[in-house]
Design a protein around this motif. Structure first.
Motif, PDB file in Angstrom:
ATOM      1  N   ASP A   1      44.189   9.636   5.779  1.00 37.62           N
ATOM      2  CA  ASP A   1      45.090  10.596   6.429  1.00 37.62           C
ATOM      3  C   ASP A   1      45.666  11.602   5.447  1.00 37.62           C
ATOM      4  O   ASP A   1      46.683  12.219   5.725  1.00 37.62           O
ATOM      5  CB  ASP A   1      46.237   9.852   7.132  1.00 37.62           C
ATOM      6  CG  ASP A   1      45.745   9.059   8.322  1.00 37.62           C
ATOM      7  OD1 ASP A   1      44.841   9.557   9.021  1.00 37.62           O
ATOM      8  OD2 ASP A   1      46.238   7.942   8.542  1.00 37.62           O
ATOM      9  N   LYS A   2      45.024  11.770   4.286  1.00 33.42           N
ATOM     10  CA  LYS A   2      45.554  12.643   3.252  1.00 33.42           C
ATOM     11  C   LYS A   2      44.616  13.829   3.012  1.00 33.42           C
ATOM     12  O   LYS A   2      43.431  13.652   2.739  1.00 33.42           O
ATOM     13  CB  LYS A   2      45.740  11.857   1.957  1.00 33.42           C
ATOM     14  CG  LYS A   2      46.369  12.668   0.855  1.00 33.42           C
ATOM     15  CD  LYS A   2      46.554  11.860  -0.393  1.00 33.42           C
ATOM     16  CE  LYS A   2      47.139  12.749  -1.477  1.00 33.42           C
ATOM     17  NZ  LYS A   2      46.985  12.170  -2.790  1.00 33.42           N
ATOM     18  N   VAL A   3      45.170  15.044   3.105  1.00 31.21           N
ATOM     19  CA  VAL A   3      44.402  16.254   2.821  1.00 31.21           C
ATOM     20  C   VAL A   3      44.213  16.339   1.314  1.00 31.21           C
ATOM     21  O   VAL A   3      45.184  16.310   0.551  1.00 31.21           O
ATOM     22  CB  VAL A   3      45.143  17.518   3.328  1.00 31.21           C
ATOM     23  CG1 VAL A   3      44.372  18.777   2.958  1.00 31.21           C
ATOM     24  CG2 VAL A   3      45.383  17.441   4.826  1.00 31.21           C
ATOM     25  N   ILE A   4      42.941  16.445   0.871  1.00 29.40           N
ATOM     26  CA  ILE A   4      42.686  16.541  -0.569  1.00 29.40           C
ATOM     27  C   ILE A   4      42.119  17.896  -0.975  1.00 29.40           C
ATOM     28  O   ILE A   4      42.100  18.225  -2.149  1.00 29.40           O
ATOM     29  CB  ILE A   4      41.758  15.414  -1.070  1.00 29.40           C
ATOM     30  CG1 ILE A   4      40.367  15.531  -0.459  1.00 29.40           C
ATOM     31  CG2 ILE A   4      42.374  14.050  -0.833  1.00 29.40           C
ATOM     32  CD1 ILE A   4      39.305  14.813  -1.254  1.00 29.40           C
ATOM     33  N   SER A   5      41.657  18.682   0.010  1.00 28.99           N
ATOM     34  CA  SER A   5      41.086  19.986  -0.308  1.00 28.99           C
ATOM     35  C   SER A   5      41.167  20.878   0.914  1.00 28.99           C
ATOM     36  O   SER A   5      40.959  20.431   2.039  1.00 28.99           O
ATOM     37  CB  SER A   5      39.618  19.816  -0.744  1.00 28.99           C
ATOM     38  OG  SER A   5      39.040  21.056  -1.076  1.00 28.99           O
ATOM     39  N   GLU A   6      41.458  22.169   0.657  1.00 26.96           N
ATOM     40  CA  GLU A   6      41.573  23.122   1.755  1.00 26.96           C
ATOM     41  C   GLU A   6      41.210  24.510   1.253  1.00 26.96           C
ATOM     42  O   GLU A   6      41.657  24.936   0.196  1.00 26.96           O
ATOM     43  CB  GLU A   6      43.017  23.135   2.281  1.00 26.96           C
ATOM     44  CG  GLU A   6      43.275  24.224   3.288  1.00 26.96           C
ATOM     45  CD  GLU A   6      44.736  24.359   3.689  1.00 26.96           C
ATOM     46  OE1 GLU A   6      44.989  25.078   4.661  1.00 26.96           O
ATOM     47  OE2 GLU A   6      45.609  23.772   3.035  1.00 26.96           O
TER      48      GLU A   6
END
Length: 195
Positions: free
Chosen positions: A77-82
């Motif tokens: 549930d963790k955004v690591i790249s955008e």
């Protein structure tokens, strides 16, 4: 058995109402290729469940995580790249952090590096005592490095620098070469052995 680590890629594609994306996003395609290659190399042997979703068809899902610019990579549930092609080191670190939460280090393990004299001494002491162990070079194997650091910091504290070697015997944390020597000397004096 470890449950698969869930990774979601939101790529610039899909449709919503009258809007449709017909031109594939180059960075999204590159990110998917980086994911697959990293799964086959640094993360080989780790169960991973990859889900690829078209951003325009599912835009509200990443928005709940306060992210919106594809390509988007979410580990659990963790955004690591955008918004840019994926940095594979960030991916490996995020996946190994999830593995560490699920799976304790088992058996006899030494994390070290080739140029470390204390690593060489620790391996020699274990070899001489007839102790079988698995050795991970944290310089050559980034997955091993990302596994070692959170495991050790959970024991010694977040602010304490992590050095090598880092040793586990029978799944229990020992520490470095000095601690290994104390354990082996105590065990020898007590008449035990590590076979």
């Amino acid at each position: 058995m470890m449950k698969p680590i869930k990774i979601t890629l939101y790529r610039w594609a899909g449709s919503w109402g009258p809007f449709k994306v017909n031109i594939p996003c180059g960075e999204c395609t590159l990110t998917k290729d980086i994911l697959q290659d990293t799964f086959n190399t640094e993360l080989a042997g780790i169960p991973i469940e990859l889900e690829v979703k078209d951003w325009l068809s599912h835009w509200w899902e990443p928005l709940k995580l306060k992210t919106w610019h594809a390509p988007i990579i979410i580990v659990e549930d963790k955004v690591i790249s955008e918004g840019e092609a994926l940095n594979r080191g960030v991916l490996v670190q995020a996946v190994i952090a999830q593995v560490a939460k699920q799976d304790d280090i088992k058996g006899n393990v030494v994390f070290g590096k080739a140029t470390c004299p204390f690593c060489i001494k620790a391996k020699a002491a274990l070899d001489e005592a007839g102790v079988e162990y698995v050795y991970h070079d944290v310089v050559k194997d980034s997955a091993a490095l990302y596994r070692m650091i959170p495991e050790v910091k959970a024991i010694i504290g977040e602010k304490t620098p992590v050095t090598v070697p880092q040793i586990w015997l029978d799944g229990k944390y020992v520490g470095g070469f000095d601690e290994l020597t104390k354990i082996m000397n105590t065990d020898v004096k007590a008449g035990g052995d590590h076979e």
